[in-house]
Design an enzyme around this catalytic site. Structure first.
Site, PDB file in Angstrom:
ATOM      1  N   LYS A  85       8.666  11.039  -0.158  1.00 57.41           N
ATOM      2  CA  LYS A  85       7.858  10.423   0.631  1.00 57.41           C
ATOM      3  C   LYS A  85       9.061   9.711   1.544  1.00 57.41           C
ATOM      4  CE  LYS A  85       6.244   6.150   0.889  1.00 57.41           C
ATOM      5  NZ  LYS A  85       5.470   5.037   1.047  1.00 57.41           N
ATOM      6  N   THR A  97       6.337   0.711   1.881  1.00 58.97           N
ATOM      7  CA  THR A  97       7.235   1.575   2.644  1.00 58.97           C
ATOM      8  C   THR A  97       6.535   2.650   3.554  1.00 58.97           C
ATOM      9  OG1 THR A  97       8.772   1.319   0.866  1.00 58.97           O
ATOM     10  CG2 THR A  97       9.247   3.121   2.400  1.00 58.97           C
ATOM     11  N   LYS A 142      15.374   0.131   5.431  1.00 58.89           N
ATOM     12  CA  LYS A 142      14.767   0.664   4.339  1.00 58.89           C
ATOM     13  C   LYS A 142      15.076   2.194   3.929  1.00 58.89           C
ATOM     14  CE  LYS A 142      12.331   1.544   0.551  1.00 58.89           C
ATOM     15  NZ  LYS A 142      12.614   1.310  -1.142  1.00 58.89           N
ATOM     16  N   LEU A 182       0.796  -1.171  -0.028  1.00 57.34           N
ATOM     17  CA  LEU A 182       0.167  -0.068   0.025  1.00 57.34           C
ATOM     18  C   LEU A 182       0.849   1.206  -0.042  1.00 57.34           C
ATOM     19  CD1 LEU A 182      -2.437  -1.404   2.721  1.00 57.34           C
ATOM     20  CD2 LEU A 182      -2.876  -1.382   0.324  1.00 57.34           C
ATOM     21  N   PRO A 183       0.198   2.367  -0.344  1.00 58.17           N
ATOM     22  CA  PRO A 183       1.102   3.391  -0.365  1.00 58.17           C
ATOM     23  C   PRO A 183       1.924   4.133   0.956  1.00 58.17           C
ATOM     24  CG  PRO A 183      -0.951   3.996  -1.336  1.00 58.17           C
ATOM     25  CD  PRO A 183      -1.198   2.635  -0.698  1.00 58.17           C
TER      26      PRO A 183
HETATM   27  P1  NAD Z   1       0.797   2.391  -6.051  1.00 60.56           P
HETATM   28  O1  NAD Z   1       0.126   3.657  -5.772  1.00 60.56           O
HETATM   29  O2  NAD Z   1       0.961   2.098  -7.613  1.00 60.56           O
HETATM   30  O3  NAD Z   1      -0.092   1.289  -5.432  1.00 60.56           O
HETATM   31  C1  NAD Z   1      -0.770   1.144  -4.412  1.00 60.56           C
HETATM   32  C2  NAD Z   1      -2.134   0.244  -4.686  1.00 60.56           C
HETATM   33  O4  NAD Z   1      -2.743   0.417  -3.294  1.00 60.56           O
HETATM   34  C3  NAD Z   1      -3.126   1.091  -5.566  1.00 60.56           C
HETATM   35  O5  NAD Z   1      -3.383   0.186  -6.704  1.00 60.56           O
HETATM   36  C4  NAD Z   1      -4.279   1.525  -4.502  1.00 60.56           C
HETATM   37  O6  NAD Z   1      -5.339   1.408  -5.203  1.00 60.56           O
HETATM   38  C5  NAD Z   1      -4.140   0.385  -3.564  1.00 60.56           C
HETATM   39  N1  NAD Z   1      -4.936   0.650  -2.223  1.00 60.56           N
HETATM   40  C6  NAD Z   1      -4.707   1.572  -1.440  1.00 60.56           C
HETATM   41  N2  NAD Z   1      -5.454   1.675  -0.172  1.00 60.56           N
HETATM   42  C7  NAD Z   1      -6.002   0.181  -0.346  1.00 60.56           C
HETATM   43  C8  NAD Z   1      -6.910  -0.507   0.297  1.00 60.56           C
HETATM   44  N3  NAD Z   1      -7.166  -0.029   1.592  1.00 60.56           N
HETATM   45  N4  NAD Z   1      -7.247  -1.715   0.071  1.00 60.56           N
HETATM   46  C9  NAD Z   1      -6.701  -2.194  -1.076  1.00 60.56           C
HETATM   47  N5  NAD Z   1      -5.890  -1.503  -2.157  1.00 60.56           N
HETATM   48  C10 NAD Z   1      -5.559  -0.341  -1.705  1.00 60.56           C
HETATM   49  O7  NAD Z   1       2.163   2.190  -5.347  1.00 60.56           O
HETATM   50  P2  NAD Z   1       3.374   1.142  -5.668  1.00 60.56           P
HETATM   51  O8  NAD Z   1       4.446   2.210  -6.371  1.00 60.56           O
HETATM   52  O9  NAD Z   1       2.904   0.029  -6.132  1.00 60.56           O
HETATM   53  O10 NAD Z   1       4.016   1.427  -4.247  1.00 60.56           O
HETATM   54  C11 NAD Z   1       3.542   0.662  -3.235  1.00 60.56           C
HETATM   55  C12 NAD Z   1       4.577   0.757  -2.061  1.00 60.56           C
HETATM   56  O11 NAD Z   1       5.968   0.336  -2.288  1.00 60.56           O
HETATM   57  C13 NAD Z   1       4.869   2.072  -1.392  1.00 60.56           C
HETATM   58  O12 NAD Z   1       4.896   2.295  -0.074  1.00 60.56           O
HETATM   59  C14 NAD Z   1       6.090   2.739  -2.156  1.00 60.56           C
HETATM   60  O13 NAD Z   1       6.879   3.891  -1.309  1.00 60.56           O
HETATM   61  C15 NAD Z   1       6.982   1.346  -2.120  1.00 60.56           C
HETATM   62  N6  NAD Z   1       8.009   1.160  -3.118  1.00 60.56           N
HETATM   63  C16 NAD Z   1       7.733   1.524  -4.438  1.00 60.56           C
HETATM   64  C17 NAD Z   1       8.514   1.369  -5.211  1.00 60.56           C
HETATM   65  C18 NAD Z   1       8.397   1.697  -6.851  1.00 60.56           C
HETATM   66  O14 NAD Z   1       9.366   1.825  -7.612  1.00 60.56           O
HETATM   67  N7  NAD Z   1       7.150   2.180  -7.103  1.00 60.56           N
HETATM   68  C19 NAD Z   1       9.863   0.867  -5.001  1.00 60.56           C
HETATM   69  C20 NAD Z   1      10.061   0.276  -3.737  1.00 60.56           C
HETATM   70  C21 NAD Z   1       9.086   0.650  -2.640  1.00 60.56           C
END
Ligand code: NAD
Length: 312
Positions: free
Chosen positions: A250, A100, A175, A65-66
């Site tokens: 973030k 994260t 992290k 999740l975000p």
């Molecule tokens: P994203 O915004 O693409 O995906 C998050 C998903 O969670 C969305 O599809 C949203 O609809 C869903 N969501 C939110 N609340 C929800 C709930 N209550 N129930 C069900 N679904 C829900 O984000 P992302 O890029 O996939 O990143 C996710 C996490 O990973 C973040 O914490 C980010 O910091 C971390 N991260 C991302 C990357 C990257 O390159 N994108 C790399 C390392 C870590």
């Protein structure tokens, strides 16, 4: 067969869940955005109507999740009219959060989980969307030894390195320490490359020299921020894809909050956050974080324009 609930199918969650499905385990998915589930049901996943519907009866729950507020709301029901996942999962369910988030939120959820006899592991990842698709992520875990051992078996279907940083919350701290260092390396590599270019050096040659010298670092090896030095990296593709500036902002906010809590001295992290916030405010939030290079190259271009104007 192990049954896994995967909740949160965004940029990272969807390819991670796809790798689990390909490994042969039974996966039930849920995302607030129904379209996000389509590519996974096409691969053989079952879809649920709610997060609790996905989690009840599962052996393992994985969330991606975000931010911390989403994780607290989902697991604890905090600020929501719905029940939390901790109210509905079966006894013995292993809970793994790969988002994260701030270490405090991870510790809080873990505390409530432990009070209900459940194992909760914080397992943020490094490796980005490419690592998620290739199944080569690094998982940085916090939680008990037993929970870590159980989680490792599941995470091995999605990652190449599964590391135990310590107790609950330690995965999140490790992290953000890593991402704070990465941001500083990216900025320092960018300014060094641009200074070389300003003095007439070829950035490819300069990069090769610094790679095998004492300034060598991951950004030079794998993620050069200067366009056309390396193939298949965001800088050579208009800074599209990769790891968004907004996400780096973030993570740098989380690292500064963590520094405040312990009165840690992080001057480079604080400066890196300001530079990335400024970069985001200039409209670069959704571009890859290596686009910070343009802060230095555009400045130089503007100086040349100004000098030429003055000459004219
Ligand atoms: P994203 O915004 O693409 O995906 C998050 C998903 O969670 C969305 O599809 C949203 O609809 C869903 N969501 C939110 N609340 C929800 C709930 N209550 N129930 C069900 N679904 C829900 O984000 P992302 O890029 O996939 O990143 C996710 C996490 O990973 C973040 O914490 C980010 O910091 C971390 N991260 C991302 C990357 C990257 O390159 N994108 C790399 C390392 C870590």
């Amino acid at each position: 067969m192990t049954s896994i609930a995967f909740i949160g199918l965004g940029h990272m969650g969807a390819p991670m869940a796809a790798n689990l499905i390909k490994s042969g385990v039974m996966v039930k998915v849920f995302d607030l955005v129904p379209e996000a589930m389509k590519s996974l049901t096409e691969l053989g996943a079952l879809s649920a109507k709610s997060a609790c519907g996905a989690a009840s009866g599962a052996d393992v729950v994985i969330t991606m999740l975000p931010a911390g507020k989403h994780v607290r709301s989902l697991y604890l029901g905090e600020g929501s009219s719905d029940k939390g996942l901790l109210d509905v999962v079966a006894e013995g369910t292993l809970l793994i959060d790969c988002s994260t988030i701030d270490a405090q939120s991870a510790k809080k959820v873990a505390e409530v989980a432990v009070s209900k006899g459940l194992e909760f592991i914080d397992a943020p990842v490094s490796g980005g969307t490419a690592g998620a698709a290739a199944g080569t992520l690094t998982f940085i875990c916090g939680g008990s030894e037993t929970g870590f051992e159980q989680a490792s078996k599941v995470l091995s279907h999605m990652g190449a390195n599964i590391l135990h940083a310590g107790d609950s919350g330690a995965g999140q701290v490790a992290k953000i320490c890593n991402n704070m260092l990465l941001s500083v390396l990216m900025i320092a590599t960018s300014e060094s490359l641009q200074m070389g270019i300003d003095h007439g050096l070829d950035p490819k040659v300069l990069s090769e020299i610094m790679k095998v010298s004492s300034g060598g670092n991951w950004t030079l090896d794998k993620y050069n921020p200067c366009p056309d030095v390396m193939e298949s990296v965001p800088s050579s593709n208009g800074y599209q894809g990769g790891f968004m500036v907004d996400l780096m902002v973030k993570d740098l906010g989380l690292s500064q909050e963590a520094a405040l809590l312990t009165n840690s001295c992080t001057p480079m992290g604080a400066l890196a956050r300001s530079l990335y916030v400024n970069h985001a405010r200039q409209g670069n939030g959704t571009r890859d974080f290596s686009s910070i290079f343009e802060q230095f190259s555009s400045f130089q271009q503007m100086t040349h324009i100004q000098q030429n104007k003055n000459k004219g």
